[in-house]
Every structure is written in structure tokens, then in C-alpha cells.
Scaffold this motif. Structure first.
Motif, PDB file in Angstrom:
ATOM      1  N   ASN A 131      21.758  14.085  11.609  1.00 31.18           N
ATOM      2  CA  ASN A 131      20.988  15.400  11.806  1.00 31.18           C
ATOM      3  C   ASN A 131      21.647  15.997  13.115  1.00 31.18           C
ATOM      4  O   ASN A 131      20.766  16.755  13.684  1.00 31.18           O
ATOM      5  CB  ASN A 131      19.628  15.436  11.909  1.00 31.18           C
ATOM      6  CG  ASN A 131      19.099  14.813  10.453  1.00 31.18           C
ATOM      7  OD1 ASN A 131      19.416  15.069   9.454  1.00 31.18           O
ATOM      8  ND2 ASN A 131      18.021  13.921  10.544  1.00 31.18           N
ATOM      9  N   SER A 134      21.834  20.073  13.593  1.00 33.43           N
ATOM     10  CA  SER A 134      20.505  20.731  13.314  1.00 33.43           C
ATOM     11  C   SER A 134      19.405  20.252  14.248  1.00 33.43           C
ATOM     12  O   SER A 134      18.333  20.928  14.155  1.00 33.43           O
ATOM     13  CB  SER A 134      20.066  20.600  11.847  1.00 33.43           C
ATOM     14  OG  SER A 134      19.614  19.147  11.729  1.00 33.43           O
ATOM     15  N   ASP A 158      28.039  12.557   9.589  1.00 35.32           N
ATOM     16  CA  ASP A 158      26.658  12.320   9.164  1.00 35.32           C
ATOM     17  C   ASP A 158      26.778  11.507   8.304  1.00 35.32           C
ATOM     18  O   ASP A 158      27.103  11.483   7.136  1.00 35.32           O
ATOM     19  CB  ASP A 158      25.775  13.715   8.867  1.00 35.32           C
ATOM     20  CG  ASP A 158      24.260  13.157   8.885  1.00 35.32           C
ATOM     21  OD1 ASP A 158      24.136  12.187   8.321  1.00 35.32           O
ATOM     22  OD2 ASP A 158      23.618  14.190   9.312  1.00 35.32           O
TER      23      ASP A 158
END
Length: 207
Positions: A131, A134, A158
């Protein structure tokens, strides 16, 4: 290929109210795949004179809070055996730049748009993280001079993209689920340097 696995711990999820508590950075070279003890890594803890904590994050960061309280009360960093380097937010970028320079990262440059004869120098890096775009990057962007000194390549690794179950998952799997599907211990420590290492372990299974 070389990339930096980066993980942060924070005082909560709210980017506006909360702050980074620790940063873990590990340099992975896919051609060498060193052990945890031998791999280049940087583990920073940030000194805050005042910090807002969400309740769950306060529980996760209880050891950090205890040490930070001691630093503030005693006006000095404790002498212990941990790998943590305690720094102020203004010192973070220099520690990271020193780490990159020590590990032979080369500076890139660009002309400053408002001054044609002036060049800005920065490090361009490949990043892996759960993540990261974000969450982690939103907090890291608040560190003084981070944006001026660090440029992240747009394609971030990721591990969730390698461990998704396309028929059963309704969203990308979390770190614990990724570890379980990779045959690793599914425990997540919420320790920045250990979580950064978990990401490397997950990605190594895909090399």
C-alpha cells in the motif's frame, strides 16, 4: 535489479492529523539476495515534541511512546542495543541521502524551471511496499525536502498483486494474507524494518 523496500509506522491513519513514528528502508539487489543480517538497511525513529495518536496506533506504538517520552524528559537519546536511529523530521532526508550514497546510488539532476542556470539534484529510486502509494508516500511527502530530494519511479512493487485470488478476493489481500499464501508465518509485527523485510521475502518468491 535494485529496489528499496520501504515501510512506515504512524500514529494513525489520518494523514492530516497523524505523523510518522518509524521508517524502515531495506536495499534489495535481486542478483545477491542477502540475509536480513547482511542486507543494507536503515531504521529511523522520529522525535516529536508533540504528536497525535489514534487509540489503536497508540497500542501498536507503545514501545515507541515509552522511549520518546524518555527522550523528551531526559533531553537525550537512550543508549540501547536496538537498530533504531532517533532523528528529528528535519534530519530524516539527510540520513536517507547518506544511506543511498553509501550504497552507491547516483544522483540525477534537472534544471530548475524558474532559474535556467540552476540544477536540482535528487535520487531516483525503485520502491516496493504494501500500500505504499496510497498510504506511506502520503506521509513521506510531508517530510522536509523529501519531494525535492527523492523521486520515486511510478511503477511501485506491491506484493499483493502476486498473491491475489482472482476468484475469491473482493479486494487486494493484506500483508498477513500474502504471507500466509506464500507459505510464510502470517504474523505481521508492525515494526517498520521487519515489515519491509516481509515485502522482500514475498517478492523473492516471484524472482
Amino acid at each position: 535489479m535494485k529496489y528499496l523496500s520501504i515501510d512506515i509506522e504512524t500514529s494513525g491513519l489520518d494523514v492530516e492529523k497523524c505523523s510518522i513514528t518509524t521508517i524502515g528502508i531495506i536495499l534489495e539487489d535481486t542478483e545477491k539476495q542477502l540475509s536480513f543480517n547482511d542486507i543494507p538497511k536503515l531504521h529511523l525513529a522520529l522525535i516529536h515534541n508533540g504528536i497525535y495518536f489514534e487509540p489503536v496506533a497508540a497500542e501498536i506504538n507503545k514501545d515507541y511512546i515509552k522511549t520518546l517520552s524518555s527522550i523528551i524528559k531526559n533531553n537525550g537519546i537512550p543508549d540501547d542495543d536496538t537498530d533504531l536511529i532517533w532523528v528529528t523530521s528535519n534530519e530524516v532526508i539527510n540520513k536517507i541521502k547518506d544511506f543511498l550514497k553509501k550504497n552507491n546510488f547516483k544522483l540525477s539532476s534537472r534544471s530548475c524551471s524558474f532559474q535556467s542556470d540552476y540544477e536540482e539534484f535528487y535520487y531516483k529510486i525503485n520502491v516496493a511496499g504494501k500500500n505504499f502509494m496510497s498510504f506511506d508516500k502520503l506521509f513521506l511527502d510531508k517530510i522536509p525536502y523529501w519531494k525535492q530530494c527523492i523521486e520515486i519511479n511510478k511503477r511501485v512493487l506491491d506484493p499483493a498483486q502476486f498473491y491475489i485470488n482472482w476468484t475469491k478476493d473482493s479486494e487486494l489481500p493484506n500483508l498477513s494474507t500474502c504471507k500466509q499464501r506464500a507459505g510464510l508465518d502470517s504474523n505481521v509485527s508492525h515494526n517498520a524494518i521487519e515489515d519491509a523485510w516481509d515485502v522482500i521475502m514475498l517478492l523473492r518468491k516471484q524472482y
